[in-house]
Design a protein around this motif. Structure first.
Motif, PDB file in Angstrom:
ATOM      1  N   THR A 203       2.508  -3.736  -3.305  1.00 39.81           N
ATOM      2  CA  THR A 203       1.167  -4.310  -3.540  1.00 39.81           C
ATOM      3  C   THR A 203       0.428  -3.311  -2.987  1.00 39.81           C
ATOM      4  O   THR A 203       0.180  -2.955  -1.680  1.00 39.81           O
ATOM      5  CB  THR A 203       0.995  -5.590  -2.933  1.00 39.81           C
TER       6      THR A 203
ATOM      7  N   LYS B 201      -9.064  -4.816  -3.667  1.00 42.93           N
ATOM      8  CA  LYS B 201      -8.212  -5.460  -4.539  1.00 42.93           C
ATOM      9  C   LYS B 201      -6.939  -5.185  -4.392  1.00 42.93           C
ATOM     10  O   LYS B 201      -6.312  -4.118  -4.154  1.00 42.93           O
ATOM     11  CB  LYS B 201      -8.361  -4.977  -6.117  1.00 42.93           C
ATOM     12  N   SER B 202      -5.771  -6.356  -4.609  1.00 43.30           N
ATOM     13  CA  SER B 202      -4.374  -5.861  -4.431  1.00 43.30           C
ATOM     14  C   SER B 202      -3.758  -6.090  -5.732  1.00 43.30           C
ATOM     15  O   SER B 202      -3.914  -6.971  -6.477  1.00 43.30           O
ATOM     16  CB  SER B 202      -3.829  -7.157  -3.452  1.00 43.30           C
TER      17      SER B 202
ATOM     18  N   TYR C 287      -0.645 -10.916  -6.175  1.00 43.44           N
ATOM     19  CA  TYR C 287       0.473 -10.872  -4.963  1.00 43.44           C
ATOM     20  C   TYR C 287       1.867 -10.907  -5.571  1.00 43.44           C
ATOM     21  O   TYR C 287       2.317 -12.109  -5.071  1.00 43.44           O
ATOM     22  CB  TYR C 287      -0.073 -11.613  -4.051  1.00 43.44           C
TER      23      TYR C 287
ATOM     24  N   ASN D 248       5.084  -1.920   1.872  1.00 42.06           N
ATOM     25  CA  ASN D 248       5.005  -0.677   1.144  1.00 42.06           C
ATOM     26  C   ASN D 248       5.605   0.473   1.738  1.00 42.06           C
ATOM     27  O   ASN D 248       5.946   1.328   0.976  1.00 42.06           O
ATOM     28  CB  ASN D 248       3.611  -0.477   1.027  1.00 42.06           C
TER      29      ASN D 248
ATOM     30  N   ASP E 217      -3.519  -1.989  -1.964  1.00 39.54           N
ATOM     31  CA  ASP E 217      -4.671  -2.349  -1.547  1.00 39.54           C
ATOM     32  C   ASP E 217      -5.689  -1.357  -1.743  1.00 39.54           C
ATOM     33  O   ASP E 217      -5.980  -0.493  -1.003  1.00 39.54           O
ATOM     34  CB  ASP E 217      -4.550  -2.825   0.049  1.00 39.54           C
TER      35      ASP E 217
ATOM     36  N   SER F   9      -6.456  -0.288   6.350  1.00 35.65           N
ATOM     37  CA  SER F   9      -6.257  -0.839   5.259  1.00 35.65           C
ATOM     38  C   SER F   9      -6.819   0.012   3.974  1.00 35.65           C
ATOM     39  O   SER F   9      -7.173   1.134   4.288  1.00 35.65           O
ATOM     40  CB  SER F   9      -6.717  -2.349   5.214  1.00 35.65           C
TER      41      SER F   9
ATOM     42  N   GLY G 177      -4.824  -7.544 -10.793  1.00 33.55           N
ATOM     43  CA  GLY G 177      -4.598  -8.021  -9.220  1.00 33.55           C
ATOM     44  C   GLY G 177      -3.548  -9.035  -9.364  1.00 33.55           C
ATOM     45  O   GLY G 177      -3.528  -9.880 -10.032  1.00 33.55           O
TER      46      GLY G 177
ATOM     47  N   GLY H  32      -0.929  -4.517   1.292  1.00 34.69           N
ATOM     48  CA  GLY H  32      -1.261  -5.178   0.149  1.00 34.69           C
ATOM     49  C   GLY H  32      -1.809  -7.068   0.676  1.00 34.69           C
ATOM     50  O   GLY H  32      -2.518  -7.334  -0.087  1.00 34.69           O
ATOM     51  N   SER H  33      -1.648  -7.405   1.884  1.00 36.39           N
ATOM     52  CA  SER H  33      -2.065  -8.406   2.292  1.00 36.39           C
ATOM     53  C   SER H  33      -3.418  -8.368   3.117  1.00 36.39           C
ATOM     54  O   SER H  33      -3.753  -9.412   3.742  1.00 36.39           O
ATOM     55  CB  SER H  33      -1.014  -9.011   3.145  1.00 36.39           C
ATOM     56  N   SER H  34      -4.143  -6.996   2.944  1.00 41.43           N
ATOM     57  CA  SER H  34      -5.028  -7.042   3.972  1.00 41.43           C
ATOM     58  C   SER H  34      -6.209  -7.778   3.792  1.00 41.43           C
ATOM     59  O   SER H  34      -6.762  -8.383   4.539  1.00 41.43           O
ATOM     60  CB  SER H  34      -5.720  -5.440   3.318  1.00 41.43           C
ATOM     61  N   SER H  35      -6.624  -8.252   2.622  1.00 43.16           N
ATOM     62  CA  SER H  35      -7.725  -9.281   2.263  1.00 43.16           C
ATOM     63  C   SER H  35      -7.450 -10.651   2.812  1.00 43.16           C
ATOM     64  O   SER H  35      -8.029 -11.398   3.221  1.00 43.16           O
ATOM     65  CB  SER H  35      -8.075  -9.292   0.682  1.00 43.16           C
TER      66      SER H  35
END
Ligand code: PYC
Length: 403
Positions: free
Chosen positions: A326, A242-243, A291, A59, A328, A349, A289, A226-229
């Motif tokens: 993406t 949510k991404s 990815y 990002n 988050d 995040s 959502g 965006g890859s946090s979860s």
């Protein structure tokens, strides 16, 4: 906004050690800023910043570079105010020209409800020492003459929240500056190094598994937007995030015509003109959502319909590039920073659609949190735990992006 080449002063270390004091997952602006402030403010330099991709390729590379402090909640305003102050000194501090350019930021209001929110934000901002004012349509026309303020449109402009300190910056240079100054102090940055597992024993983090082997670390931080979860899940944490894709584009470059940053939360558009003349534009988040960072025709059609009403001169411009990041998103539109239920595992995040502008303050305060093991006062409202206690920080009213 894309097609970047890393500058030659960033030299990668080929070897990965087996042990570090701190491992930072994510070599974007936030992870690099955290490393820099750990090194410069706390003397911690035995740090590896890992990224499955390349330096600042997420990002940090994909945002529309807007910096502002005109938030809605006192917690948000205090936080972003400190970020604006840090941004102003960043070219000098990092010895790199981040091309910080104060333009003035307009959040247009096309409805009575939007006027009410703008007035509310202006009052909170002023109370917190941030320069923002509600202005009427005539003043909007005076300050931004290229904007179409006529009544002969679908959504006439009734007024705006005007925030003179609103700025843009060269986003890549911010990341490069933090990286180069952190690396000059011994911090290692390892691209193409994917974290595949997080080692937790007895409620405490011990290190990470990576595509290049196991690394032991006293402290681990995730700063992966965006890859946090997905990364948190490796540590056994479930996040209320949510991404969602957020798309943007730029026009072909033209001579300077638009000085200001113009946003309409109701029309879901934002625009500024970059130093090289491109109109940098974005719109609403995708309605699901995903990815994925593809671009859609639907996004551009919606964006351009509104853009052309606001700026009829743009009818002759062609789109030059498009991309997506993406986002988050948290339920209250505020970030999640600091301590987690796992000892020595820290999280950065929940940035949703406004992470770039937080880069310096987030790095500074996360470094404080990691070095001291305590949640800094400024980050207390943004603890992950607020979703358990339902102590939310509702910032949706300050979003530039429609959701
Ligand atoms: O928060 O200012 C903002 C923003 C602009 C575009 C995306 N987010």
């Amino acid at each position: 906004s894309s097609g970047r080449v890393e500058p030659p002063h960033l030299r990668w270390q080929p070897d990965l050690k087996r042990t570090y004091d701190v491992v930072i997952i994510g070599a974007g602006g936030h992870g690099l800023a955290t490393a820099y402030y750990l090194a410069t403010r706390h003397g911690i330099t035995n740090i590896a910043v890992l990224d499955r991709g390349w330096l600042a390729g997420g990002n940090t590379a994909r945002n529309t570079t807007i910096v502002r402090a005109n938030y809605l909640t006192p917690e948000g305003v205090a936080f972003y105010k400190e970020s604006v102050e840090l941004f102003r000194g960043l070219s000098t501090e990092l010895d790199i020209n981040i091309m910080y350019s104060e333009r003035g930021h307009f959040t247009l209001a096309h409805t009575d409800a939007a006027i009410r929110t703008a007035r509310w934000r202006a009052e909170v901002n002023k109370h917190m020492g941030v320069d923002s004012e509600l202005i009427d349509a005539a003043e909007v026309a005076r300050l931004c003459p290229v904007l179409n303020t006529s009544d002969e449109v679908h959504y006439p402009i009734l007024g705006a929240l005007y925030h003179p300190p609103g700025a843009i910056a060269r986003h890549d240079a911010v990341a490069w500056g933090y990286a180069k100054e952190a690396m000059a102090r011994g911090v290692e940055v390892h691209p193409a190094t994917e974290v595949t597992g997080i080692l937790v024993e007895g409620g405490r983090v011990r290190g990470v598994e990576t595509s290049r082997g196991t690394i032991h670390a006293d402290k681990v931080v995730q700063a992966v937007a965006g890859s946090s979860s997905r990364v948190a899940k490796l540590a056994g944490l479930r996040l209320p995030i949510k991404s969602i894709p957020l798309q943007a584009c730029v026009s072909e470059p033209v001579k300077p015509i638009l000085d200001q940053i113009v946003v309409s939360g109701s029309l879901h558009v934002y625009i500024s003109q970059s130093a090289r003349g491109e109109m940098v534009m974005g719109g609403v988040t995708d309605p699901y959502g995903l990815y994925q960072t593809r671009s859609t025709l639907d996004f551009k059609e919606g964006l351009m319909a509104h853009m052309l009403e606001l700026f009829p001169f743009m009818a002759d411009l062609r789109v030059l590039r498009q991309w997506a990041g993406t986002a988050d998103m948290t339920p209250d539109f505020s970030p999640v920073m600091g301590l987690t239920p796992i000892d020595n595992y820290f999280i950065d995040s929940g940035w949703g659609t406004w992470g770039f502008k937080a880069t310096p303050v987030c790095g500074l305060r996360m470094a404080e949190c990691i070095a001291t093991g305590r949640q800094p006062e400024m980050l207390k409202p943004f603890l992950l735990d607020r979703f358990r206690t339902f102590d939310l920080v509702g910032e949706k009213g300050a979003a530039s992006v429609g959701h």
